[in-house]
Design a protein around this motif. Structure first.
Motif, PDB file in Angstrom:
ATOM      1  N   ASN A  90       0.970  -1.326   0.016  1.00  0.00           N
ATOM      2  CA  ASN A  90       0.019   0.000   0.110  1.00  0.00           C
ATOM      3  C   ASN A  90       0.874   1.098  -0.126  1.00  0.00           C
ATOM      4  O   ASN A  90       0.143   2.506  -0.504  1.00  0.00           O
ATOM      5  N   TYR A  91       2.046   1.239   0.184  1.00  0.00           N
ATOM      6  CA  TYR A  91       2.866   2.444   0.287  1.00  0.00           C
ATOM      7  C   TYR A  91       4.441   2.078   0.188  1.00  0.00           C
ATOM      8  O   TYR A  91       4.782   0.990   0.429  1.00  0.00           O
ATOM      9  N   GLU A  92       5.133   3.179  -0.138  1.00  0.00           N
ATOM     10  CA  GLU A  92       6.672   3.129   0.033  1.00  0.00           C
ATOM     11  C   GLU A  92       7.283   3.929   1.193  1.00  0.00           C
ATOM     12  O   GLU A  92       6.473   4.936   1.633  1.00  0.00           O
ATOM     13  N   VAL A  93       8.272   3.332   1.730  1.00  0.00           N
ATOM     14  CA  VAL A  93       9.184   4.226   2.692  1.00  0.00           C
ATOM     15  C   VAL A  93      10.231   4.596   1.999  1.00  0.00           C
ATOM     16  O   VAL A  93      10.919   3.989   1.674  1.00  0.00           O
ATOM     17  N   ARG A  94      10.371   6.033   2.051  1.00  0.00           N
ATOM     18  CA  ARG A  94      11.396   6.682   1.374  1.00  0.00           C
ATOM     19  C   ARG A  94      12.320   7.481   2.363  1.00  0.00           C
ATOM     20  O   ARG A  94      11.776   7.926   3.422  1.00  0.00           O
ATOM     21  N   LYS A  95      13.555   7.534   2.146  1.00  0.00           N
ATOM     22  CA  LYS A  95      14.456   8.157   3.043  1.00  0.00           C
ATOM     23  C   LYS A  95      14.815   9.598   2.038  1.00  0.00           C
ATOM     24  O   LYS A  95      15.714   9.371   0.955  1.00  0.00           O
TER      25      LYS A  95
ATOM     26  N   LEU B 156      -7.305  13.879   1.029  1.00  0.00           N
ATOM     27  CA  LEU B 156      -7.483  13.675   2.243  1.00  0.00           C
ATOM     28  C   LEU B 156      -7.880  12.274   2.617  1.00  0.00           C
ATOM     29  O   LEU B 156      -7.411  11.693   3.702  1.00  0.00           O
ATOM     30  N   GLU B 157      -8.669  11.548   1.752  1.00  0.00           N
ATOM     31  CA  GLU B 157      -9.114  10.194   1.837  1.00  0.00           C
ATOM     32  C   GLU B 157      -7.689   9.047   1.805  1.00  0.00           C
ATOM     33  O   GLU B 157      -7.503   8.335   2.616  1.00  0.00           O
ATOM     34  N   LYS B 158      -7.029   9.588   0.884  1.00  0.00           N
ATOM     35  CA  LYS B 158      -5.773   9.099   0.663  1.00  0.00           C
ATOM     36  C   LYS B 158      -4.675   9.142   1.844  1.00  0.00           C
ATOM     37  O   LYS B 158      -4.227   7.959   2.370  1.00  0.00           O
ATOM     38  N   GLU B 159      -4.756  10.109   2.470  1.00  0.00           N
ATOM     39  CA  GLU B 159      -4.192  10.256   3.685  1.00  0.00           C
ATOM     40  C   GLU B 159      -4.541   9.609   4.800  1.00  0.00           C
ATOM     41  O   GLU B 159      -3.891   8.981   5.497  1.00  0.00           O
ATOM     42  N   LYS B 160      -5.918   9.588   4.800  1.00  0.00           N
ATOM     43  CA  LYS B 160      -6.433   8.843   6.062  1.00  0.00           C
ATOM     44  C   LYS B 160      -6.046   7.341   5.915  1.00  0.00           C
ATOM     45  O   LYS B 160      -5.827   6.596   6.921  1.00  0.00           O
ATOM     46  N   TYR B 161      -6.278   6.733   4.327  1.00  0.00           N
ATOM     47  CA  TYR B 161      -6.108   5.404   4.237  1.00  0.00           C
ATOM     48  C   TYR B 161      -4.570   5.130   4.722  1.00  0.00           C
ATOM     49  O   TYR B 161      -4.135   3.960   5.428  1.00  0.00           O
ATOM     50  N   LEU B 162      -3.629   5.960   3.897  1.00  0.00           N
ATOM     51  CA  LEU B 162      -2.393   5.690   4.563  1.00  0.00           C
ATOM     52  C   LEU B 162      -1.851   5.617   5.879  1.00  0.00           C
ATOM     53  O   LEU B 162      -1.171   4.899   6.576  1.00  0.00           O
ATOM     54  N   ARG B 163      -2.555   6.750   6.671  1.00  0.00           N
ATOM     55  CA  ARG B 163      -2.291   6.923   8.248  1.00  0.00           C
ATOM     56  C   ARG B 163      -2.585   5.452   8.690  1.00  0.00           C
ATOM     57  O   ARG B 163      -2.128   4.948   9.628  1.00  0.00           O
ATOM     58  N   SER B 164      -3.747   5.005   8.427  1.00  0.00           N
ATOM     59  CA  SER B 164      -4.394   3.809   8.795  1.00  0.00           C
ATOM     60  C   SER B 164      -3.444   2.477   8.904  1.00  0.00           C
ATOM     61  O   SER B 164      -3.405   1.657   9.491  1.00  0.00           O
ATOM     62  N   ASN B 165      -2.912   2.425   7.320  1.00  0.00           N
ATOM     63  CA  ASN B 165      -2.013   1.347   7.269  1.00  0.00           C
ATOM     64  C   ASN B 165      -0.636   1.506   8.097  1.00  0.00           C
ATOM     65  O   ASN B 165       0.096   0.585   8.408  1.00  0.00           O
ATOM     66  N   LEU B 166      -0.139   2.864   8.338  1.00  0.00           N
ATOM     67  CA  LEU B 166       1.090   3.086   9.082  1.00  0.00           C
ATOM     68  C   LEU B 166       0.652   2.590  10.636  1.00  0.00           C
ATOM     69  O   LEU B 166       1.554   1.971  11.182  1.00  0.00           O
ATOM     70  N   VAL B 167      -0.465   2.671  10.973  1.00  0.00           N
ATOM     71  CA  VAL B 167      -0.841   2.361  12.411  1.00  0.00           C
ATOM     72  C   VAL B 167      -0.903   0.904  12.373  1.00  0.00           C
ATOM     73  O   VAL B 167      -0.310   0.318  13.497  1.00  0.00           O
ATOM     74  N   SER B 168      -1.439   0.257  11.442  1.00  0.00           N
ATOM     75  CA  SER B 168      -1.442  -1.106  11.519  1.00  0.00           C
ATOM     76  C   SER B 168      -0.250  -1.792  11.419  1.00  0.00           C
ATOM     77  O   SER B 168       0.024  -2.727  12.274  1.00  0.00           O
ATOM     78  N   ASP B 169       0.956  -1.089  10.817  1.00  0.00           N
ATOM     79  CA  ASP B 169       2.406  -1.595  10.676  1.00  0.00           C
ATOM     80  C   ASP B 169       3.232  -1.138  11.793  1.00  0.00           C
ATOM     81  O   ASP B 169       4.305  -1.341  11.657  1.00  0.00           O
ATOM     82  N   GLY B 170       2.499  -0.435  12.660  1.00  0.00           N
ATOM     83  CA  GLY B 170       3.275  -0.222  13.890  1.00  0.00           C
ATOM     84  C   GLY B 170       4.067   0.892  13.835  1.00  0.00           C
ATOM     85  O   GLY B 170       5.239   1.240  14.571  1.00  0.00           O
ATOM     86  N   LEU B 171       3.740   1.767  12.912  1.00  0.00           N
ATOM     87  CA  LEU B 171       4.711   3.082  12.546  1.00  0.00           C
ATOM     88  C   LEU B 171       4.204   4.316  13.048  1.00  0.00           C
ATOM     89  O   LEU B 171       3.156   4.511  12.804  1.00  0.00           O
TER      90      LEU B 171
END
Length: 402
Positions: free
Chosen positions: A242-247, A350-365
């Motif tokens: 669902n997402y990438e983690v970038r540095k 904002l819907e994309k932001e909400k979905y991304l944030r929920s995935n981060l919470v699920s993954d413990g980030l």
């Protein structure tokens, strides 16, 4: 870049009990013939004198004992050898960065019958393994980044990596990203690698010929139009479903106040700065994307930003002509990013932001407040279905150690 490890071929010492069991598992024709032969021999012995019968039985028992000992010796391997794990770890740090360059990897570090597996590829020899590498190099021009190497088992070393590839045979040359780990088994007899199994972060079923893996590849072939302009430099650390983690490296923006996340208010002012409306009338090259950033969940404040070329230094840039325009250095850091197409309204963003944030919470980030909307295309000149948009959320911390 559901998980089942491909076991390294580690021989275990065979006990006498196992040797006997193995002997008992000889083909039926062999064992039956042997026992019939012995039965016949015993009937012949019965007609002999008592002392001769005893001698014959002793001789028969001795023959069987010799046979059992011979089988046990054949089944028992030599004692497993020790190996220098750190030496192999250091070797991989040196060798794997050459995976797709002209030097290539050192084939002498692998058994001839090395087993390679990933969700869509399978090879059972060093020749097949090297063929796969050569094919990827020709079709995809891979960029391989090694993050770490460490021992994870008695005869096992694991690596973590990112591989970014462009599929050159397709006209739009889509970018495919894979991140994950490789579990490499070691043959204790040769101290060489005898297995290599890849596990992708983006799928759950990493078994060979995974349908999920094929779908993951297919999804990445879609067309996103990215202008041939400089973008902020970043390294992809991890790609999930669902997402990438970038540095991100540090970068400089020229910014002013905006009206909403998907709005364009203020764009003409920041664009005017790079087109020469500054203290020295210097014209600065255009970059992509255009960022709009909100700093709180209520979107009470929005900033619109254009990234300046990486060779520019904050202290040497000309001053803006307008008081509402600022120059600011973004220190970079770790961000989670979700990509999507279409014309992004505030509701969609904002819907994309909400979905991304929920995935981060699920993954413990742990995510920071606010988000950025990155728009890569000129909305007046780009069809919506090929537009490249991204939502970015800065992370408090992130580790690739797990």
């Amino acid at each position: 870049m559901t998980t089942s490890h491909f076991p390294a071929a580690i021989p275990r010492p065979t006990t006498r009990r196992r040797a006997t069991a193995n002997f008992c598992q000889l083909p039926a024709t062999t064992t039956t013939a042997s026992f019939l032969s012995q039965s016949k021999r015993i009937r012949q012995i019965k007609n002999l004198a008592p002392h001769k019968i005893t001698d014959q039985l002793k001789a028969t028992k001795l023959k069987w004992a010799v046979r059992l000992r011979s089988v046990a010796q054949e089944e028992s391997p030599t004692k497993p050898k020790t190996f220098d794990a750190q030496k192999l770890v250091d070797f991989l740090y040196e060798d794997l960065p050459h995976l797709f360059d002209d030097q290539g990897i050192d084939r002498t570090a692998y058994d001839e019958r090395v087993k390679f597996r990933d969700p869509i590829t399978k090879h059972d020899s060093i020749s097949g393994y090297l063929f796969n590498i050569a094919m990827l190099r020709k079709l995809f021009t891979p960029d391989f980044q090694l993050h770490w190497v460490k021992q994870t088992g008695a005869y096992e070393i694991t690596t973590r990596w990112t591989m970014v590839m462009k599929f050159v045979l397709i006209p739009w040359k889509p970018e495919l990203v894979f991140t994950g780990t490789s579990v490499m088994g070691i043959n204790p007899e040769t101290n060489k690698f005898n297995s290599h199994v890849d596990y992708w972060d983006s799928i759950k079923n990493n078994d060979y010929f995974s349908v999920e893996g094929l779908v993951d590849v297919a999804k990445q072939l879609r067309y996103y139009k990215t202008p041939d302009l400089e973008t902020p430099k970043y390294q992809i650390l991890k790609r999930t479903a669902n997402y990438e983690v970038r540095k991100y490296d540090p970068f400089i923006v020229v910014e002013t106040n905006g009206d909403k996340l998907s709005g364009s208010s203020g764009f003409n002012s920041v664009a005017g700065y790079i087109f020469g409306k500054n203290s020295t009338a210097e014209k600065i090259k255009m970059t992509t994307p255009v960022f709009t950033q909100t700093f709180d969940p209520e979107v009470s404040k929005v900033s619109i930003q254009i990234v300046l070329p990486s060779e520019k230094d904050l202290n040497s840039l000309p001053a803006p002509n307008e008081a509402e325009i600022d120059l600011r250095k973004v220190e970079g850091g770790i961000a989670a990013v979700s990509k999507f197409s279409g014309k992004p309204s505030d509701e969609i963003a904002l819907e994309k932001e909400k979905y991304l944030r929920s995935n981060l919470v699920s993954d413990g980030l742990k995510a920071k407040e606010g988000c950025l909307l990155a728009r890569y295309n000129d909305p007046g000149r780009t069809r919506s279905f090929i537009m490249r948009n991204e939502v970015l959320i800065w992370l408090e911390e992130f580790s690739l150690e797990c």
